[in-house]
Design a protein around this motif. Structure first.
Motif, PDB file in Angstrom:
ATOM      1  N   LEU A   1      84.057  40.688 -27.379  1.00 31.87           N
ATOM      2  CA  LEU A   1      83.944  41.102 -28.779  1.00 31.87           C
ATOM      3  C   LEU A   1      85.321  41.374 -29.389  1.00 31.87           C
ATOM      4  O   LEU A   1      85.615  40.951 -30.516  1.00 31.87           O
ATOM      5  N   LEU A   2      86.158  42.085 -28.633  1.00 31.63           N
ATOM      6  CA  LEU A   2      87.489  42.412 -29.150  1.00 31.63           C
ATOM      7  C   LEU A   2      88.342  41.158 -29.321  1.00 31.63           C
ATOM      8  O   LEU A   2      89.050  41.009 -30.331  1.00 31.63           O
TER       9      LEU A   2
ATOM     10  N   LEU B   1      94.743  48.098 -18.543  1.00 31.70           N
ATOM     11  CA  LEU B   1      95.492  48.063 -19.794  1.00 31.70           C
ATOM     12  C   LEU B   1      96.333  46.793 -19.880  1.00 31.70           C
ATOM     13  O   LEU B   1      96.442  46.173 -20.946  1.00 31.70           O
ATOM     14  N   ASN B   2      96.923  46.405 -18.750  1.00 32.40           N
ATOM     15  CA  ASN B   2      97.670  45.145 -18.711  1.00 32.40           C
ATOM     16  C   ASN B   2      96.752  43.951 -18.967  1.00 32.40           C
ATOM     17  O   ASN B   2      97.097  43.024 -19.715  1.00 32.40           O
ATOM     18  N   LEU B   3      95.574  43.976 -18.334  1.00 32.65           N
ATOM     19  CA  LEU B   3      94.610  42.898 -18.557  1.00 32.65           C
ATOM     20  C   LEU B   3      94.207  42.816 -20.021  1.00 32.65           C
ATOM     21  O   LEU B   3      94.114  41.728 -20.604  1.00 32.65           O
TER      22      LEU B   3
ATOM     23  N   PHE C   1      82.635  45.325 -19.202  1.00 31.53           N
ATOM     24  CA  PHE C   1      84.016  45.106 -19.637  1.00 31.53           C
ATOM     25  C   PHE C   1      84.174  43.698 -20.201  1.00 31.53           C
ATOM     26  O   PHE C   1      84.928  43.479 -21.159  1.00 31.53           O
ATOM     27  N   ASP C   2      83.455  42.736 -19.624  1.00 32.87           N
ATOM     28  CA  ASP C   2      83.489  41.363 -20.143  1.00 32.87           C
ATOM     29  C   ASP C   2      83.013  41.314 -21.595  1.00 32.87           C
ATOM     30  O   ASP C   2      83.627  40.659 -22.449  1.00 32.87           O
TER      31      ASP C   2
ATOM     32  N   LEU D   1      87.107  32.985 -25.549  1.00 30.63           N
ATOM     33  CA  LEU D   1      87.056  32.356 -24.224  1.00 30.63           C
ATOM     34  C   LEU D   1      88.333  32.615 -23.433  1.00 30.63           C
ATOM     35  O   LEU D   1      88.293  32.834 -22.215  1.00 30.63           O
ATOM     36  N   LEU D   2      89.475  32.597 -24.118  1.00 32.80           N
ATOM     37  CA  LEU D   2      90.730  32.915 -23.433  1.00 32.80           C
ATOM     38  C   LEU D   2      90.713  34.353 -22.922  1.00 32.80           C
ATOM     39  O   LEU D   2      91.158  34.632 -21.798  1.00 32.80           O
ATOM     40  N   GLY D   3      90.214  35.266 -23.756  1.00 33.10           N
ATOM     41  CA  GLY D   3      90.150  36.661 -23.344  1.00 33.10           C
ATOM     42  C   GLY D   3      89.277  36.856 -22.118  1.00 33.10           C
ATOM     43  O   GLY D   3      89.636  37.591 -21.186  1.00 33.10           O
TER      44      GLY D   3
END
Length: 350
Positions: free
Chosen positions: A111-112, A4-6, A105-106, A92-94
């Motif tokens: 997408l998000l 959740l922090n990530l 998860f990547d 890219l930052l995400g």
């Protein structure tokens, strides 16, 4: 909790990148490089932003954006160029935040993050288009400084409490999405007016007559509410502004009929469905209001109290708007019986 922090850090940086990608990268990289913040082990992948080359490039690009973002219309052109750059940068930052994570998860974060950047970029670009219709430059400067302050504040919140940052950004995105239909209609209207201004130079000659053909896409809606089968005196395409029971930024047409000299009907499409609203002109006045991008028809109460309406036409349609205003003034000042009586007396029956 760790994921959740990530997610909070990844989507938070993506949201800020949609507002100002270069400032987000520059401040984050500089803070890491100068050891103003210490990255936790799970965020060590962000250490790449501290590379001097990245800091210098991001700083130079932010320097350019700092000035371009405060000049009317230059800021909108800059936003148009960055419609692709900011979402890609945010995505890219995400991904960079995650470091070595599971492929599924990547993809989810990619997408998000890209979608989040696109939403915040759209909010920024639409607010600038609206601000650019104002003749003074101070609103652009104020918006630009507020956006920069939001990036600094957002980065601080991400650093101190990623989960809270995630909640704040989620609430902001939900608010924007709630108002998105209105925002997108406003953007579409401004873009259309810009296009018409650039491609339709103003014609100072008055039209010989107002058009009487109603665009076919509005004809069904007009016929549905035209239960008395009134005939059209003129029908002119326009965009709705502020008005009682009329949503703003609807593409439609303003229609006058021969049988109702003191009534107008605005017909449009709203959400794929027909929309119509009759306007009773009794007790109202009419004014033409030229603007930078548009020529507006303003209908307002003579006594200062009552319904007000605004209809927006392309800047090149100034003579048409003046003709409409003159037509309506003549109808409002003439006795109704004089307007509605036939031009010729009926022939006597033998």
């Amino acid at each position: 909790m760790e994921q959740l922090n990530l997610l909070g850090v990844a989507l938070g940086l993506a949201a800020l990148a949609g507002i100002n990608l270069y400032l987000t990268v520059f401040v984050t990289g500089l803070a890491v490089n100068q050891h103003w913040i210490t990255l936790s082990p799970q965020y060590q992948s962000l250490d790449v932003l501290a590379h001097p080359a990245i800091i210098i490039i991001a700083g130079v690009l932010y320097f350019l954006e700092f000035f371009a973002d405060k000049i009317p219309w230059i800021d909108s052109a800059w936003d148009a160029v960055h419609t692709v750059i900011r979402p890609i940068g945010g995505a890219l930052l995400g991904i960079q935040v995650l470091g070595h994570s599971t492929p599924a998860f990547d993809v989810i974060v990619l997408l998000l993050a890209g979608g989040t950047s696109l939403v915040t970029h759209t909010a920024k670009a639409s607010s600038r288009l609206v601000a650019n219709t104002s003749p003074e430059p101070f609103s652009n400067i104020g918006l630009s400084l507020a956006e920069d302050a939001a990036v600094f504040g957002g980065l601080a919140l991400i650093h101190y409490n990623p989960v809270m940052a995630l909640g704040v950004f989620a609430a902001a995105l939900a608010t924007f999405l709630y108002f998105a239909p209105k925002v997108l209609r406003a953007m579409k209207a401004r873009i259309w007016l810009i296009f018409r201004k650039l491609n339709g130079p103003a014609d100072s000659s008055a039209p010989s007559s107002l058009p009487i053909m109603l665009p076919s896409k509005f004809a069904d809606e007009f016929n549905r509410q035209n239960v008395l089968t009134e005939t059209i005196a003129w029908a002119v395409p326009c965009i709705s502004g502020k008005g009682r029971r009329i949503p703003a930024n609807l593409f439609g047409a303003l229609v006058a009929t021969n049988e109702e000299p003191r009534k107008l009907v605005f017909v449009a499409k709203r959400g794929g469905h027909g929309f119509s609203q009759a306007i009773d002109l009794d007790g109202l006045m009419v004014l033409r209001e030229p603007k930078f991008l548009s020529d507006n028809l303003v209908i307002f109460p003579a006594t200062g109290k009552g319904p007000k309406y605004l209809f927006v036409f392309p800047r090149s349609s100034g003579p048409v708007v003046e003709e409409i205003a003159e037509y309506l003034r003549a109808r409002l000042t003439a006795p109704v019986s004089l307007i509605t009586e036939p031009d010729h007396e009926p022939a006597l029956q033998a």
